[in-house]
Write a protein that holds these residues in place. Structure first.
Motif, mmCIF file in Angstrom:
data_model
loop_
_atom_site.group_PDB
_atom_site.id
_atom_site.type_symbol
_atom_site.label_atom_id
_atom_site.label_comp_id
_atom_site.label_asym_id
_atom_site.label_seq_id
_atom_site.Cartn_x
_atom_site.Cartn_y
_atom_site.Cartn_z
ATOM 1 N N PRO B 479 3.369 -25.427 -4.819
ATOM 2 C CA PRO B 479 3.096 -24.061 -5.273
ATOM 3 C C PRO B 479 3.451 -23.883 -6.752
ATOM 4 O O PRO B 479 4.260 -24.636 -7.287
ATOM 5 C CB PRO B 479 4.026 -23.212 -4.397
ATOM 6 C CG PRO B 479 5.121 -24.136 -4.016
ATOM 7 C CD PRO B 479 4.550 -25.516 -3.959
ATOM 8 N N VAL B 480 2.816 -22.876 -7.366
ATOM 9 C CA VAL B 480 3.226 -22.562 -8.743
ATOM 10 C C VAL B 480 4.509 -21.750 -8.676
ATOM 11 O O VAL B 480 4.608 -20.775 -7.926
ATOM 12 C CB VAL B 480 2.145 -21.777 -9.535
ATOM 13 C CG1 VAL B 480 1.021 -22.678 -9.959
ATOM 14 C CG2 VAL B 480 1.629 -20.588 -8.783
ATOM 15 N N GLN B 481 5.501 -22.176 -9.427
ATOM 16 C CA GLN B 481 6.788 -21.497 -9.406
ATOM 17 C C GLN B 481 6.890 -20.608 -10.633
ATOM 18 O O GLN B 481 6.602 -21.063 -11.747
ATOM 19 C CB GLN B 481 7.897 -22.539 -9.421
ATOM 20 C CG GLN B 481 7.661 -23.592 -8.370
ATOM 21 C CD GLN B 481 8.935 -24.241 -7.898
ATOM 22 O OE1 GLN B 481 10.016 -23.666 -8.033
ATOM 23 N NE2 GLN B 481 8.811 -25.410 -7.336
ATOM 24 N N PRO B 482 7.260 -19.370 -10.435
ATOM 25 C CA PRO B 482 7.300 -18.468 -11.584
ATOM 26 C C PRO B 482 8.430 -18.828 -12.543
ATOM 27 O O PRO B 482 9.474 -19.337 -12.116
ATOM 28 C CB PRO B 482 7.538 -17.102 -10.947
ATOM 29 C CG PRO B 482 8.155 -17.397 -9.629
ATOM 30 C CD PRO B 482 7.675 -18.736 -9.192
ATOM 31 N N TYR B 483 8.198 -18.590 -13.816
ATOM 32 C CA TYR B 483 9.272 -18.693 -14.795
ATOM 33 C C TYR B 483 9.106 -17.549 -15.781
ATOM 34 O O TYR B 483 7.977 -17.078 -16.028
ATOM 35 C CB TYR B 483 9.286 -20.053 -15.503
ATOM 36 C CG TYR B 483 8.057 -20.387 -16.310
ATOM 37 C CD1 TYR B 483 6.935 -20.955 -15.708
ATOM 38 C CD2 TYR B 483 7.993 -20.170 -17.688
ATOM 39 C CE1 TYR B 483 5.810 -21.276 -16.444
ATOM 40 C CE2 TYR B 483 6.876 -20.493 -18.432
ATOM 41 C CZ TYR B 483 5.783 -21.049 -17.796
ATOM 42 O OH TYR B 483 4.654 -21.368 -18.518
ATOM 43 N N GLU B 484 10.173 -17.114 -16.309
ATOM 44 C CA GLU B 484 10.128 -15.993 -17.242
ATOM 45 C C GLU B 484 9.525 -16.474 -18.567
ATOM 46 O O GLU B 484 9.875 -17.562 -19.042
ATOM 47 C CB GLU B 484 11.558 -15.479 -17.463
ATOM 48 C CG GLU B 484 11.616 -14.181 -18.231
ATOM 49 C CD GLU B 484 13.055 -13.742 -18.464
ATOM 50 O OE1 GLU B 484 13.930 -14.076 -17.623
ATOM 51 O OE2 GLU B 484 13.306 -13.091 -19.495
ATOM 52 N N ALA B 485 8.629 -15.683 -19.094
ATOM 53 C CA ALA B 485 8.024 -16.052 -20.384
ATOM 54 C C ALA B 485 9.122 -16.291 -21.415
ATOM 55 O O ALA B 485 10.128 -15.587 -21.450
ATOM 56 C CB ALA B 485 7.086 -14.942 -20.848
ATOM 57 N N ARG B 486 8.900 -17.299 -22.259
ATOM 58 C CA ARG B 486 9.834 -17.712 -23.318
ATOM 59 C C ARG B 486 11.127 -18.324 -22.764
ATOM 60 O O ARG B 486 12.181 -18.246 -23.395
ATOM 61 C CB ARG B 486 10.164 -16.564 -24.278
ATOM 62 C CG ARG B 486 8.966 -16.030 -25.021
ATOM 63 C CD ARG B 486 8.395 -17.091 -25.946
ATOM 64 N NE ARG B 486 7.064 -16.728 -26.429
ATOM 65 C CZ ARG B 486 6.828 -16.025 -27.516
ATOM 66 N NH1 ARG B 486 7.821 -15.602 -28.246
ATOM 67 N NH2 ARG B 486 5.597 -15.750 -27.892
ATOM 68 N N THR B 487 11.024 -18.927 -21.567
ATOM 69 C CA THR B 487 12.115 -19.789 -21.101
ATOM 70 C C THR B 487 11.526 -21.181 -20.938
ATOM 71 O O THR B 487 10.301 -21.363 -21.032
ATOM 72 C CB THR B 487 12.699 -19.316 -19.759
ATOM 73 O OG1 THR B 487 11.675 -19.431 -18.755
ATOM 74 C CG2 THR B 487 13.186 -17.870 -19.845
ATOM 75 N N TRP B 488 12.377 -22.161 -20.659
ATOM 76 C CA TRP B 488 11.902 -23.548 -20.622
ATOM 77 C C TRP B 488 11.324 -23.947 -19.261
ATOM 78 O O TRP B 488 11.512 -25.071 -18.805
ATOM 79 C CB TRP B 488 13.019 -24.513 -21.006
ATOM 80 C CG TRP B 488 13.210 -24.579 -22.497
ATOM 81 C CD1 TRP B 488 14.238 -24.058 -23.205
ATOM 82 C CD2 TRP B 488 12.336 -25.185 -23.451
ATOM 83 N NE1 TRP B 488 14.070 -24.290 -24.551
ATOM 84 C CE2 TRP B 488 12.903 -24.977 -24.725
ATOM 85 C CE3 TRP B 488 11.125 -25.854 -23.364
ATOM 86 C CZ2 TRP B 488 12.302 -25.435 -25.908
ATOM 87 C CZ3 TRP B 488 10.531 -26.311 -24.534
ATOM 88 C CH2 TRP B 488 11.111 -26.106 -25.771
ATOM 89 N N GLY B 489 10.643 -23.041 -18.598
ATOM 90 C CA GLY B 489 9.944 -23.400 -17.373
ATOM 91 C C GLY B 489 10.793 -23.180 -16.135
ATOM 92 O O GLY B 489 11.956 -22.765 -16.223
ATOM 93 N N PRO B 490 10.218 -23.434 -14.967
ATOM 94 C CA PRO B 490 10.941 -23.173 -13.713
ATOM 95 C C PRO B 490 12.154 -24.091 -13.546
ATOM 96 O O PRO B 490 12.166 -25.215 -14.065
ATOM 97 C CB PRO B 490 9.896 -23.437 -12.636
ATOM 98 C CG PRO B 490 8.839 -24.245 -13.276
ATOM 99 C CD PRO B 490 8.867 -23.960 -14.736
ATOM 100 N N ALA B 491 13.108 -23.608 -12.777
ATOM 101 C CA ALA B 491 14.333 -24.381 -12.564
ATOM 102 C C ALA B 491 14.026 -25.717 -11.891
ATOM 103 O O ALA B 491 14.717 -26.719 -12.114
ATOM 104 C CB ALA B 491 15.311 -23.568 -11.714
#
Lengths: 429, 507
Positions: B479-491
């Motif tokens: 699945p696509v995992q959400p990440y907050e814009a302007r962070t280095w991607g999903p955990a």
């Protein structure tokens, strides 16, 4: 690179049969090949030093016109034999003249000039390679030789693209007579390069006849009287007729190394504050050094003021920077133990910049083969020092020619066009 | 006195190859790429005096523009450059022509052929033609076929075709497109463009590796413990939602740009600097590359999608809120993965690739991490010694950096890491050409070194086939995992490395 021999042994023909033989060659022997649609290369190939060395038995033949290590070694030994100064270059016309004065039993060597096609040149598949090979003998009639050559492609494709080789051999008068044969041999629809691989003074009428305006002339301004070399460059530049100079091309390493010193943006400001330029050259042929000085002056926008002779055969010149400050040039001939192959090769360069509010900068570039003690001496300790060694430009004159042919330029390079007239002014009359 | 801005001694020293007389035909001339990239690149080449006087550009598209209208539109798009170099533009634009052409209509191709003959007479372009397909990817195959049917690709020495990315959507479609293209033209006539290869610093990977003797002996599994390749963007999907929704980060960035960086970093030394020798080595190494877990790709890959972020004063929209994006979109805007290369040089060395949009920094880099010293003799200021790293910075601040341990000043024998830096800006201070300048020049010179060959493209698609099939057939497993814009991607991307006791380099 290994020279490639022609596909077949060259056929010696009576001169009047040359044209018809070439037609037959393409119609029959080469009927399954295509003629390279490239260029014609006309080469003036005297190889005087090599011819004399073979004649005197100081070098084993054949004479090829290619500057092989054996030729250089024998020529260096001959400098001493002829009593010339050790700084005399093995390809200097003075050596050929001195060798010419030695008589004795004449050894006869096979003359293969024009029949060895250097791979650096054959890689560009000249459609026709015409060599004019003057002989030492003053009474040699015109001989004409013809052969085909088909460079082997590394990819090994079957459809060979071939060219042909024509050699005109004889004394000066015979070659003058051969000029009438030449014109029909140069295809009108292909570019024609003329490589004058000898001193510029030895046959001015032949040089003028060969290098008619539509042709791309290549000279070597290290060979021949400096004034004659620079005047010829200037004339061609002023008349917008293409000229290239192998001596200029050999400056590549110096120009690149000096540009590299000022590539870091922090150094560039210093270029506006040059006050002194020293150039040391081997022996007494100043043309290469003058071309380098002229290039620097042109690129930095200096105005020429005057030039003069100085002690010890040095040449001095004064320039004015755009802010009115004086810049002094000193070009100094220095003796060397083992001279380079070409007369007047640059040994070292020193450029001193004195910015208003910064430490002065002293740039010293030194050739790989020589020392720069003279330039390193004299109060440079208080300056920021940028020193570097200029690598020797690898490769032979044939490789430089190959580079020119590959570049395909049909005009004089703008940098040479700007530098040559200024270099002519720098040489005092 | 004014400061010297450029190095006057550098002018004219580069021996540029001379582009032979020719006509560049751009299909899709009314599109963005033409006025944003292609015409500016050609104008730059013109100003660098690298175009011959016998040169012309023929823009082709369906719109019924005239030559004058095409010139006016290009001048408008390049208004700043035109204002700065008015006389140069006047000269350059006199070689711009336009012909309304629909590649699907045979009569248009006949008319195109006649127009080209006319241009040959007018501009002495000697029947040399470069056809640039800047059209929708769905027309690449039919476009090539139309050109071949019209006899415009008959002469392999005088005609070539440039194809924009993406070349196919997966292995099957790339293979099919290759088959079509290769029936229309010889491989040496086909130039598949990847503008990353036009970047000076990407090309520098080859020079750094093969022009120096100090790197190659340690450029292998015996000395390198892992490699990270990152291409991070700070922008979102911008106006490309339509295209991006159907491609995603994997197709848009990984299969082409990151894979090219991977190939240049890992290929064997070519026997000579020759297009085919280089492309052979690139193709070979890509054929030896594989996902770390092909059977269960979800173990070695993470997909992400940026959500809303930014600050209260400067909020950033999430991907699903962008105009033109499906509010329930499962398209990935971030992808990270682990690969292996099964050959003698790289067996067992993990390669981590990541790319994403709306990340904190815009950067592309290759990071080679070397094995640790076998015995730690000294205390390290940071607790444990840092492994040596060689960082090849592709953009921005182009250059290279080498990290190694030195003695920290003081009476003890503690070590600490320092960086030795090389910066293109500091060393050369000249802006390098935009990628399209180099690539257009190379295509017109017929030099395919920086273009991807058919087998290379197929090998690149084959490498990601298990992943593409998984996303197609059972997307819930990845699945696509959400990440907050302007962070280095999903955990989960951090976990991918954490399981190997590693961390992404934080640039």
């Amino acid at each position: 690179m290994t020279p490639q021999l022609t596909l077949q042994a060259p056929v010696e023909l009576p001169p009047p049969e040359l044209t018809s033989y070439l037609e037959k060659l393409w119609q029959h022997d080469l009927e399954h090949s295509s003629g390279a649609s490239t260029f014609t290369l006309l080469v003036w190939q005297p190889a005087w030093v090599e011819q004399h060395l073979v004649r005197l038995g100081r070098l084993e033949g054949p004479v090829t016109g290619v500057v092989r290590p054996e030729v250089l070694e024998a020529a260096r030994e001959a400098v001493d034999f002829c009593g010339l100064p050790p700084s005399t270059s093995p390809l200097a016309p003075e050596l050929a003249m001195a060798l010419g004065e030695h008589t004795g039993v004449d050894h006869v060597g096979e003359d293969l000039r024009g029949q060895h096609v250097e791979s650096a040149i054959s890689a560009y598949q000249p459609r026709r390679l015409i060599t004019l090979a003057p002989t030492l003998s003053k009474s040699a009639g015109l001989e004409t030789l013809v052969a085909a050559y088909c460079p082997l492609s590394e990819e090994g494709n079957n459809g060979a693209t071939c060219g042909d080789v024509v050699v005109l051999r004889g004394d000066f008068d015979a070659l003058r007579e051969g000029l009438s044969l030449l014109q029909p041999l140069v295809p009108d629809d292909l570019p024609c390069w003329v490589w004058w691989n000898g001193s510029l003074e030895e046959a001015p009428d032949l040089l003028a006849a060969l290098s008619s305006p539509g042709r791309r002339l290549v000279i070597d301004s290290a060979l021949g009287p400096p004034r004659r070399c620079l005047d010829l460059l200037e004339e061609r530049v002023n008349s917008s007729t293409a000229v290239n100079d192998l001596n200029w091309l050999r400056l590549r390493g110096w120009r690149e190394s000096l540009a590299m010193v000022f590539d870091p943006p922090g150094r560039r400001e210093s270029l506006s504050h040059v006050v002194h330029l020293d150039i040391d050259v081997e022996g007494s042929h100043p043309v290469q050094g003058l071309l380098l000085a002229a290039w620097i002056a042109d690129r930095l926008g200096w105005h020429f003021v005057t030039s003069y002779n100085m002690d010890g055969d040095a040449i001095g010149a004064d320039f004015e920077r755009s802010d009115g400050t004086e810049v002094r040039l000193k070009l100094m001939p220095v003796p060397v133990g083992i001279p380079s192959s070409h007369p007047g090769t640059i040994v070292g360069l020193r450029l001193i910049c004195e910015p208003d509010d910064r430490q002065p900068l002293c740039v010293i570039l030194c050739s790989e083969t020589g020392g720069c003690m003279r330039l390193e001496a004299g109060g440079v300790a208080r300056m920021e020092l940028a020193e570097d060694v200029v690598p020797k430009v690898p490769g032979s004159d044939e490789m430089e020619m190959g580079r020119l042919l590959g570049g395909g330029h049909d005009s004089t390079t703008p940098l040479l066009a700007a530098a040559a007239p200024l270099a002519a002014k720098l040489l005092p009359h | 006195m004014t400061a010297v801005l450029t190095n006057p001694l550098r002018v004219g020293l580069r021996q540029e190859r001379v582009i032979p007389p020719q006509c560049l035909v751009i299909f899709g001339a009314s599109g963005d790429l033409t006025h944003r990239k292609l015409i500016p690149a050609l104008f730059e080449l013109f100003r660098q005096r690298r175009l011959p006087s016998e040169f012309a550009v023929l823009g082709c598209a369906r719109r019924p523009w005239s030559d004058e209208e095409f010139r006016a539109r290009m001048a408008e798009a390049l208004s700043d450059e035109v204002a700065d170099h008015a006389s140069a533009w006047e000269q350059f634009s006199s070689g711009l022509f336009y012909e309304p052409v629909d590649l699907q209509v045979p009569e248009h191709l006949v008319r195109l052929g006649q127009r080209l003959e006319g241009i040959d007479r007018l501009r002495a372009t000697r029947s040399n033609r470069t056809f640039y397909l800047s059209v929708s990817p769905t027309f690449y195959g039919s476009g090539c076929r139309a050109l071949a049917d019209a006899g415009l690709l008959n002469d392999p020495l005088r005609s070539r075709v440039v194809i924009e990315k993406p070349f196919g959507r997966d292995y099957g479609s790339a293979e099919k497109l290759n088959r079509i293209v290769q029936t229309c033209a010889k491989e040496n006539q086909v130039f598949r463009i990847d503008h990353y290869l036009g970047k000076e610093t990407v090309q520098n990977i080859l020079v750094l590796r093969f022009a120096n003797t100090i790197f190659e002996p340690i450029w292998n599994r015996n000395f390198i413990s892992s490699v990270q390749i990152t291409a991070a963007e700070t922008v979102g999907v911008e106006e490309r939602a339509g295209y991006y929704e159907s491609s995603g980060a994997l197709r848009d960035m990984v299969q082409n740009h990151l894979t090219q960086m991977l190939a240049l970093t890992t290929m064997e030394a070519p026997g000579r600097f020759d297009p085919e020798a280089i492309r052979n080595e690139k193709a070979k190494v890509l054929q030896a590359a594989r996902l770390a877990d092909e059977a269960e790709p979800w173990n070695c890959c993470v997909r992400g999608q940026y959500g809303p972020g930014g600050s209260r004063s400067r909020p950033i929209k999430g991907y699903r809120e962008e105009p033109g994006v499906n509010p329930n979109s499962t398209t990935e805007t971030y992808v990270a993965m682990k690969l292996f290369i099964d050959n003698w040089r790289w067996q067992g060395v993990p390669f981590y690739l990541r790319t994403g949009k709306q990340l904190p920094k815009r950067l592309s880099e290759v990071v080679l991490t070397f094995r640790e010293a076998p015995v730690h003799l000294f205390d390290a200021a940071g607790g444990s010694p840092t492994a040596n790293q060689l960082i090849l910075r592709i953009q921005p601040n182009e250059g290279a950096e080498f990290r190694f341990e030195v003695k920290a000043p003081g009476s003890g024998m503690r070590s600490r890491p320092v960086d030795m830096q090389f910066s293109y800006d500091e060393s050369f201070g000249e802006p390098s050409d935009e990628g399209y300048v180099r690539l257009l020049a190379d295509a017109m010179l017929g030099d395919p070194t920086l273009f991807t060959r058919g087998d290379e493209v197929e090998a690149a698609w084959r490498l990601y086939t298990p992943l593409l099939e998984l996303i197609e057939d059972s997307p819930w497993q990845l699945p696509v995992q959400p990440y907050e814009a302007r962070t280095w991607g999903p955990a989960a991307a951090d976990s991918l490395l954490a399981s190997d006791d590693l961390m992404w380099r934080r640039p």
